[in-house]
Design a protein around this motif. Structure first.
Motif, mmCIF file in Angstrom:
data_model
loop_
_atom_site.group_PDB
_atom_site.id
_atom_site.type_symbol
_atom_site.label_atom_id
_atom_site.label_comp_id
_atom_site.label_asym_id
_atom_site.label_seq_id
_atom_site.Cartn_x
_atom_site.Cartn_y
_atom_site.Cartn_z
ATOM 1 N N TRP A 1 0.831 -1.199 0.000
ATOM 2 C CA TRP A 1 0.000 0.000 0.000
ATOM 3 C C TRP A 1 0.872 1.257 0.000
ATOM 4 O O TRP A 1 0.584 2.225 -0.705
ATOM 5 N N ALA A 2 1.954 1.249 0.769
ATOM 6 C CA ALA A 2 2.845 2.408 0.822
ATOM 7 C C ALA A 2 3.512 2.650 -0.530
ATOM 8 O O ALA A 2 3.678 3.796 -0.948
ATOM 9 N N VAL A 3 3.870 1.586 -1.233
ATOM 10 C CA VAL A 3 4.490 1.737 -2.546
ATOM 11 C C VAL A 3 3.483 2.306 -3.541
ATOM 12 O O VAL A 3 3.799 3.219 -4.313
ATOM 13 N N LEU A 4 2.250 1.798 -3.540
ATOM 14 C CA LEU A 4 1.214 2.334 -4.442
ATOM 15 C C LEU A 4 0.915 3.805 -4.131
ATOM 16 O O LEU A 4 0.821 4.636 -5.036
ATOM 17 N N ALA B 1 11.578 2.179 0.970
ATOM 18 C CA ALA B 1 10.968 1.392 -0.107
ATOM 19 C C ALA B 1 9.848 2.139 -0.812
ATOM 20 O O ALA B 1 9.516 1.825 -1.948
ATOM 21 N N SER B 2 9.264 3.128 -0.185
ATOM 22 C CA SER B 2 8.197 3.892 -0.814
ATOM 23 C C SER B 2 8.800 4.920 -1.769
ATOM 24 O O SER B 2 9.762 5.609 -1.415
ATOM 25 N N PRO B 3 8.262 5.045 -2.981
ATOM 26 C CA PRO B 3 8.845 5.957 -3.968
ATOM 27 C C PRO B 3 8.809 7.431 -3.575
ATOM 28 O O PRO B 3 9.551 8.228 -4.121
ATOM 29 N N GLY C 1 2.914 5.893 -2.639
ATOM 30 C CA GLY C 1 4.112 6.654 -3.006
ATOM 31 C C GLY C 1 4.213 6.889 -4.501
ATOM 32 O O GLY C 1 4.638 7.953 -4.945
ATOM 33 N N CYS C 2 3.829 5.892 -5.302
ATOM 34 C CA CYS C 2 3.835 6.058 -6.767
ATOM 35 C C CYS C 2 2.851 7.150 -7.178
ATOM 36 O O CYS C 2 3.158 7.968 -8.047
ATOM 37 N N GLY C 3 1.684 7.170 -6.557
ATOM 38 C CA GLY C 3 0.701 8.215 -6.842
ATOM 39 C C GLY C 3 1.218 9.589 -6.471
ATOM 40 O O GLY C 3 1.073 10.555 -7.229
ATOM 41 N N THR C 4 1.829 9.690 -5.308
ATOM 42 C CA THR C 4 2.385 10.964 -4.861
ATOM 43 C C THR C 4 3.510 11.411 -5.783
ATOM 44 O O THR C 4 3.605 12.590 -6.135
ATOM 45 N N LEU C 5 4.364 10.478 -6.191
ATOM 46 C CA LEU C 5 5.471 10.795 -7.086
ATOM 47 C C LEU C 5 4.957 11.241 -8.451
ATOM 48 O O LEU C 5 5.472 12.194 -9.039
ATOM 49 N N ASP D 1 5.197 14.266 0.822
ATOM 50 C CA ASP D 1 3.899 14.455 1.467
ATOM 51 C C ASP D 1 4.142 14.830 2.925
ATOM 52 O O ASP D 1 4.948 14.205 3.602
ATOM 53 N N ARG D 2 3.454 15.857 3.398
ATOM 54 C CA ARG D 2 3.628 16.274 4.796
ATOM 55 C C ARG D 2 3.135 15.221 5.779
ATOM 56 O O ARG D 2 3.623 15.123 6.885
ATOM 57 N N ARG D 3 2.155 14.441 5.346
ATOM 58 C CA ARG D 3 1.600 13.408 6.227
ATOM 59 C C ARG D 3 2.458 12.152 6.154
ATOM 60 O O ARG D 3 2.846 11.727 5.077
ATOM 61 N N PRO D 4 2.758 11.548 7.285
ATOM 62 C CA PRO D 4 3.518 10.294 7.268
ATOM 63 C C PRO D 4 2.719 9.186 6.579
ATOM 64 O O PRO D 4 1.503 9.100 6.748
ATOM 65 N N GLY D 5 3.414 8.353 5.819
ATOM 66 C CA GLY D 5 2.771 7.229 5.165
ATOM 67 C C GLY D 5 2.493 6.097 6.139
ATOM 68 O O GLY D 5 2.895 6.153 7.313
ATOM 69 N N PRO D 6 1.828 5.035 5.676
ATOM 70 C CA PRO D 6 1.453 3.939 6.573
ATOM 71 C C PRO D 6 2.657 3.222 7.181
ATOM 72 O O PRO D 6 2.630 2.865 8.354
ATOM 73 N N VAL D 7 3.710 3.039 6.413
ATOM 74 C CA VAL D 7 4.891 2.353 6.956
ATOM 75 C C VAL D 7 5.607 3.260 7.946
ATOM 76 O O VAL D 7 6.042 2.813 9.009
ATOM 77 N N GLU D 8 5.709 4.538 7.620
ATOM 78 C CA GLU D 8 6.359 5.472 8.544
ATOM 79 C C GLU D 8 5.624 5.520 9.877
ATOM 80 O O GLU D 8 6.248 5.549 10.940
ATOM 81 N N LYS D 9 4.302 5.495 9.846
ATOM 82 C CA LYS D 9 3.524 5.489 11.091
ATOM 83 C C LYS D 9 3.790 4.225 11.900
ATOM 84 O O LYS D 9 3.750 4.249 13.126
ATOM 85 N N THR D 10 4.068 3.119 11.214
ATOM 86 C CA THR D 10 4.283 1.840 11.898
ATOM 87 C C THR D 10 5.654 1.740 12.545
ATOM 88 O O THR D 10 5.784 1.242 13.643
#
Length: 151
Positions: free
Chosen positions: A71-74, A113-115, A76-80, A134-143
């Motif tokens: 999910w984080a990679v997907l 690993a997230s783009p 991240g790809c959208g954000t990129l 992205d200013r908001r932390p991603g799901p992996v960063e939160k974990t």
């Protein structure tokens, strides 16, 4: 002894599986060669790890981080992709702290690993400096990071 055999079996299985995935059709001879080479590589990796004095530690949050990684990679790809279309206004540098009980080695790998996230520096074992789009932390960063320590 059992832990050493389990480590070699896991490493060997992963390497054999990767080799089989990369070969289009697998004959029995190719499978034997892949398994033999993977076993040798697994034994060498274990010996190198032990010689370097590296011990397994800090698996807290690893399972959840690995499950959230696709999910984080997907995301991240959208954000990129969005950042490529327009100038990223939300890009930030953020220093975080790895959660208590999580090993910084694997934590840095899953964070990078997230783009849309790059680990720029980890001057100490537990405080990665991240560049994110992205200013908001991603799901992996939160974990894998401590929410109270984000700056």
């Amino acid at each position: 002894m059992v832990a050493g055999a389990a480590e070699i079996a896991v490493r060997s299985g992963a390497l054999t599986g990767l080799t089989v995935l990369l070969i289009s059709t697998v004959s029995p001879d190719e499978l034997l060669v892949a398994a033999t080479a993977a076993l040798g590589a697994a034994c060498a990796a274990r010996a190198m790890r032990r010689a370097a004095g590296v011990r397994w530690r800090g698996a807290r949050g690893a399972g959840r981080a690995v499950l959230l990684l696709p999910w984080a990679v997907l995301r991240g790809c959208g954000t990129l992709l969005a950042a490529a279309v327009r100038r990223p206004e939300d890009a930030v540098l953020r220093r975080t702290a790895v959660r208590q009980g999580a090993d910084p080695g694997w934590a840095g790998i899953v964070l990078a690993a997230s783009p849309d996230t790059c680990v720029l520096d980890m001057p100490h074992e537990d405080d990665p400096l991240l560049h994110t789009l992205d200013r908001r932390p991603g799901p992996v960063e939160k974990t894998v990071t401590d929410p109270g320590e984000r700056r």
